[in-house]
Write an enzyme that holds these catalytic residues in place. Structure first.
Site, PDB file in Angstrom:
ATOM      1  N   LYS A   1     -10.173 -10.301 -18.159  1.00  0.00           N
ATOM      2  CA  LYS A   1     -10.498 -10.392 -19.590  1.00  0.00           C
ATOM      3  C   LYS A   1      -9.974 -11.678 -20.255  1.00  0.00           C
ATOM      4  O   LYS A   1     -10.674 -12.333 -21.004  1.00  0.00           O
ATOM      5  CB  LYS A   1      -9.911  -9.171 -20.306  1.00  0.00           C
ATOM      6  CG  LYS A   1     -10.363  -9.007 -21.727  1.00  0.00           C
ATOM      7  CD  LYS A   1     -11.400  -7.932 -21.795  1.00  0.00           C
ATOM      8  CE  LYS A   1     -11.915  -7.633 -23.153  1.00  0.00           C
ATOM      9  NZ  LYS A   1     -13.044  -6.689 -23.073  1.00  0.00           N
TER      10      LYS A   1
ATOM     11  N   ASP B   1     -17.295  -9.561 -23.862  1.00  0.00           N
ATOM     12  CA  ASP B   1     -17.897  -9.693 -22.536  1.00  0.00           C
ATOM     13  C   ASP B   1     -19.383 -10.045 -22.606  1.00  0.00           C
ATOM     14  O   ASP B   1     -19.834 -10.999 -21.974  1.00  0.00           O
ATOM     15  CB  ASP B   1     -17.707  -8.405 -21.721  1.00  0.00           C
ATOM     16  CG  ASP B   1     -16.254  -7.968 -21.700  1.00  0.00           C
ATOM     17  OD1 ASP B   1     -15.393  -8.804 -22.019  1.00  0.00           O
ATOM     18  OD2 ASP B   1     -15.982  -6.802 -21.372  1.00  0.00           O
ATOM     19  N   SER B   2     -20.144  -9.269 -23.394  1.00  0.00           N
ATOM     20  CA  SER B   2     -21.581  -9.555 -23.431  1.00  0.00           C
ATOM     21  C   SER B   2     -21.844 -10.896 -24.125  1.00  0.00           C
ATOM     22  O   SER B   2     -22.763 -11.629 -23.744  1.00  0.00           O
ATOM     23  CB  SER B   2     -22.366  -8.418 -24.101  1.00  0.00           C
ATOM     24  OG  SER B   2     -22.048  -8.317 -25.463  1.00  0.00           O
ATOM     25  N   SER B   3     -21.020 -11.247 -25.103  1.00  0.00           N
ATOM     26  CA  SER B   3     -21.235 -12.522 -25.802  1.00  0.00           C
ATOM     27  C   SER B   3     -20.990 -13.711 -24.869  1.00  0.00           C
ATOM     28  O   SER B   3     -21.766 -14.673 -24.851  1.00  0.00           O
ATOM     29  CB  SER B   3     -20.296 -12.649 -27.008  1.00  0.00           C
ATOM     30  OG  SER B   3     -20.492 -11.584 -27.885  1.00  0.00           O
TER      31      SER B   3
ATOM     32  N   CYS C   1       5.118  -6.205   1.597  1.00  0.00           N
ATOM     33  CA  CYS C   1       5.494  -4.789   1.695  1.00  0.00           C
ATOM     34  C   CYS C   1       4.762  -4.094   2.848  1.00  0.00           C
ATOM     35  O   CYS C   1       5.056  -4.366   4.008  1.00  0.00           O
ATOM     36  CB  CYS C   1       5.238  -4.106   0.351  1.00  0.00           C
ATOM     37  SG  CYS C   1       6.095  -2.542   0.204  1.00  0.00           S
ATOM     38  N   TYR C   2       3.777  -3.263   2.585  1.00  0.00           N
ATOM     39  CA  TYR C   2       3.035  -2.616   3.675  1.00  0.00           C
ATOM     40  C   TYR C   2       2.421  -3.671   4.599  1.00  0.00           C
ATOM     41  O   TYR C   2       2.409  -3.522   5.822  1.00  0.00           O
ATOM     42  CB  TYR C   2       1.938  -1.733   3.078  1.00  0.00           C
ATOM     43  CG  TYR C   2       1.201  -0.893   4.100  1.00  0.00           C
ATOM     44  CD1 TYR C   2       1.763   0.269   4.599  1.00  0.00           C
ATOM     45  CD2 TYR C   2      -0.069  -1.265   4.550  1.00  0.00           C
ATOM     46  CE1 TYR C   2       1.087   1.043   5.536  1.00  0.00           C
ATOM     47  CE2 TYR C   2      -0.747  -0.498   5.482  1.00  0.00           C
ATOM     48  CZ  TYR C   2      -0.170   0.662   5.970  1.00  0.00           C
ATOM     49  OH  TYR C   2      -0.846   1.418   6.901  1.00  0.00           O
TER      50      TYR C   2
ATOM     51  N   GLY D   1     -19.397  -7.765 -28.658  1.00  0.00           N
ATOM     52  CA  GLY D   1     -18.085  -7.816 -28.001  1.00  0.00           C
ATOM     53  C   GLY D   1     -17.914  -9.077 -27.168  1.00  0.00           C
ATOM     54  O   GLY D   1     -18.862  -9.855 -26.988  1.00  0.00           O
TER      55      GLY D   1
ATOM     56  N   HIS E   1       8.100  -7.534  -3.821  1.00  0.00           N
ATOM     57  CA  HIS E   1       6.814  -7.880  -4.440  1.00  0.00           C
ATOM     58  C   HIS E   1       6.949  -9.149  -5.285  1.00  0.00           C
ATOM     59  O   HIS E   1       7.361  -9.077  -6.451  1.00  0.00           O
ATOM     60  CB  HIS E   1       6.319  -6.731  -5.315  1.00  0.00           C
ATOM     61  CG  HIS E   1       5.853  -5.561  -4.522  1.00  0.00           C
ATOM     62  ND1 HIS E   1       4.564  -5.420  -4.068  1.00  0.00           N
ATOM     63  CD2 HIS E   1       6.528  -4.485  -4.057  1.00  0.00           C
ATOM     64  CE1 HIS E   1       4.443  -4.307  -3.375  1.00  0.00           C
ATOM     65  NE2 HIS E   1       5.628  -3.718  -3.348  1.00  0.00           N
TER      66      HIS E   1
ATOM     67  N   GLY F   1       0.834  -1.195   0.000  1.00  0.00           N
ATOM     68  CA  GLY F   1       0.000   0.000   0.000  1.00  0.00           C
ATOM     69  C   GLY F   1       0.867   1.243   0.000  1.00  0.00           C
ATOM     70  O   GLY F   1       2.051   1.172   0.314  1.00  0.00           O
TER      71      GLY F   1
ATOM     72  N   SER G   1     -23.586  -6.723 -27.589  1.00  0.00           N
ATOM     73  CA  SER G   1     -22.910  -5.691 -28.379  1.00  0.00           C
ATOM     74  C   SER G   1     -22.086  -6.318 -29.485  1.00  0.00           C
ATOM     75  O   SER G   1     -21.548  -5.624 -30.340  1.00  0.00           O
ATOM     76  CB  SER G   1     -21.992  -4.885 -27.465  1.00  0.00           C
ATOM     77  OG  SER G   1     -20.909  -5.705 -27.048  1.00  0.00           O
TER      78      SER G   1
ATOM     79  N   GLU H   1       4.685 -10.771  -6.657  1.00  0.00           N
ATOM     80  CA  GLU H   1       3.668 -10.788  -7.718  1.00  0.00           C
ATOM     81  C   GLU H   1       4.129 -10.074  -8.987  1.00  0.00           C
ATOM     82  O   GLU H   1       3.529 -10.237 -10.053  1.00  0.00           O
ATOM     83  CB  GLU H   1       2.356 -10.169  -7.200  1.00  0.00           C
ATOM     84  CG  GLU H   1       2.357  -8.661  -6.933  1.00  0.00           C
ATOM     85  CD  GLU H   1       2.934  -8.272  -5.570  1.00  0.00           C
ATOM     86  OE1 GLU H   1       3.685  -9.086  -4.990  1.00  0.00           O
ATOM     87  OE2 GLU H   1       2.659  -7.153  -5.102  1.00  0.00           O
TER      88      GLU H   1
END
Ligand code: XMP
Length: 512
Positions: free
Chosen positions: A368, A228-230, A84-85, A226, A170, A57, A224, A172
């Site tokens: 995604k 995501d909606s598909s 870290c934090y 696209g 880190h 953070g 749409s 990650e």
């Protein structure tokens, strides 16, 4: 989702890398959720987690309003890893010392193992790690072993009796050479995760959840074309079949042949789609309009009207399917002040409020690329799963100035060439979007023996992780040359092509 006891809880203290922790764990086949650091212990327990990670953070633990460690998590006796934090909070709590620094250490460092470690195996000795911190732990708490140092900085702490670990670096971030192995040690060897989470296992559990949620209700979905909606619609269709009605609108502002191609693809998947041809409606409302925001509003309103009409035809629809993704959800539960705002382009101009529909968001826990994998597993063709993002208002915001038939044909033709050439090259995978923009100016040219005075097209190609920031793409000159040559010779009405070399910020990706 997997069984509840296969969840990792990541408490977010505001690091820019928090999402990356979730990414890495998903890549390891371990399901994780990111929750704000202030999440109450009852909510955390509801997830029945097998381990907890405290993220990094931006704060100093000594700042007045710095986020605190909720000591209730220690009472869970679950393995805990502070990064870290997160490490500094743990060190402070257990009686160690954290020293404030005036400068940040940012960049690569190498670590040296100083004791035996459950987290760091031998190969990490001398390896590179990514640092990004101001404060550091200057004295370890008594019951903790310092298992690695970086120069004079304490780099790793552990109390194996309590299963509590901390890393100053880190793991990650991909610059940490063995970062993923360190995370894997924590998750697999210490937390005992079985690594059984896959995007595929998600489909089964999500299908059941949707069936239980919806019962016999009708569901409506705005497609749409696209990704995501598909994918969302296909998943819902797998769960409840024709109880879902999808509406796909031809605004006339889609790319060349897109409406027919997408409709064909939907047909092959077996989605229950109601196509609505509405080009004339959109174009008549857009006639004479040049202001970008007015264009957006007109298009949004028209969508709502069409959707409303279709919903009435269906009758008693109780649910609306949306393709909201995890990055949107994380943004909306930001560390300092949860809010539930959904990005405006995710609800097609305010549909839920207006129509009183309950939301189904089957992808709200996915990234995604995971959505793309699920789409492929559900049988969606590459033509849909690998599509570039395309804005809701479509080509209207890629035609600077008035939108009319002629302008649409020009930008569609130029865009098709850009898509063909870039899409067929090996740079395509590195790009977020690539398209053509039609400018409202004319320039003088010479073709054959004649003078021309025609329109200008700008080519835009950017790389980006999430569309929030973007770099203009350094496309090979030969590729740009080919695109420019083809557009000028094949698209009558365009005699000049320019390349946009503006990043975001200060530019935006779209021109309007
Ligand atoms: P900008 O132009 O803001 O775009 O840098 C960032 C990303 O969002 C897309 N975009 C939109 N998507 N409705 C949408 O659904 C919109 O009004 C809209 N404006 C921009 C853009 O294509 C890019 O991926």
């Amino acid at each position: 989702m997997p069984e509840k006891n296969e969840t990792l809880v990541i408490l977010d203290y505001g690091s820019q890398y928090t999402q990356l922790i979730a990414r890495r764990t998903r890549e390891l086949g371990i399901y994780s959720v990111i929750l704000p650091f202030s999440t109450d212990i009852a909510t955390i327990r509801d997830y029945e987690p097998k381990g907890i990670i405290l993220s990094g953070g931006p704060n100093s633990v000594y700042e007045k309003n710095a986020p605190k460690l909720d000591t209730n998590i220690l009472g869970t006796h679950l393995p805990i890893l502070g990064i870290c934090y997160g490490l500094q909070l743990l060190a402070l709590h257990f009686g160690g010392k954290v020293e404030a620094s005036s400068t940040r250490e940012y960049g690569l460092a190498s670590i040296k193992l100083t004791d035996k470690s459950a987290l760091l195996d031998k190969k990490t000795d001398g390896s590179k790690v990514w640092m990004s911190h101001g404060d550091h732990v200057s004295m370890a708490p008594k019951k903790f072993v310092v298992s690695a140092m970086s120069g004079n900085t304490i780099c790793a702490l552990e109390s194996t009796d309590d299963n509590i670990f901390g890393l100053q670096f880190h793991p990650e971030v991909s610059h940490s050479t063995f970062g993923v192995d360190v995370l894997k040690n924590f998750l697999v060897n210490i937390c005992k995760f079985s690594q059984s989470w896959t995007p595929g296992s998600f489909i089964d559990t999500e299908t059941k959840r949707i069936q239980e949620l919806v019962g016999k209700d009708k569901v409506i979905c705005a497609l749409s074309g696209g990704v995501d909606s598909s994918v969302a619609a296909t998943l819902v269709s797998k769960a409840i079949g024709d109880q879902q009605v999808c509406v796909f609108v031809d605004t006339g502002l889609l790319r060349k042949d897109e409406y027919d191609d997408v409709l064909e693809a939907y047909k092959n998947i077996g989605l229950n789609v109601t196509p609505v041809r509405a080009k004339e409606r959109f174009l008549s409302k857009l006639a004479g309009v040049t202001d970008p925001e007015t264009k957006r509003k007109i298009i949004g309103n028209e969508f709502i009207e069409i959707f409303d009409e279709e919903a009435k035809k269906i009758g008693n629809a109780g649910w609306l399917v949306q393709g909201t993704l995890y990055p949107d959800v994380i943004e909306s539960v930001s560390v300092f002040g949860p809010s539930v705002t959904i990005k405006s382009h995710h609800n097609v101009g305010g549909l839920p409020e207006k129509m009183n529909l309950k939301l189904i968001e089957p992808l709200r826990e996915l990234f995604k690329d995971e959505v793309r994998k699920i789409g492929a597993e559900l049988g969606l063709p590459d033509a849909i799963t690998l599509r570039q993002p395309f804005p809701g208002p479509g080509l209207a915001i890629r035609i600077i100035g008035e939108v009319n038939d002629e302008a649409i044909s020009l930008v569609q033709a130029a865009d098709a060439i850009v898509r063909e050439e870039v899409g067929g090259s090996n740079v395509r995978e590195s790009l977020w979007q690539y398209f053509a923009v039609l400018l409202p100016i004319q320039s003088v040219g010479v073709m054959g023996d004649g003078r021309t005075y025609e329109k200008v097209v700008a080519i835009r190609a950017v790389s980006s992780l999430d569309g929030m920031t973007a770099d203009w793409a350094k496309l090979p000159h030969e590729l740009l040359e080919k695109i420019s040559g083809r557009i000028v010779s094949e698209v009558r009405g365009i005699n000049r092509v320019v390349y946009d070399i503006t990043s975001k910020p200060p530019g935006t990706i779209e021109w309007e």
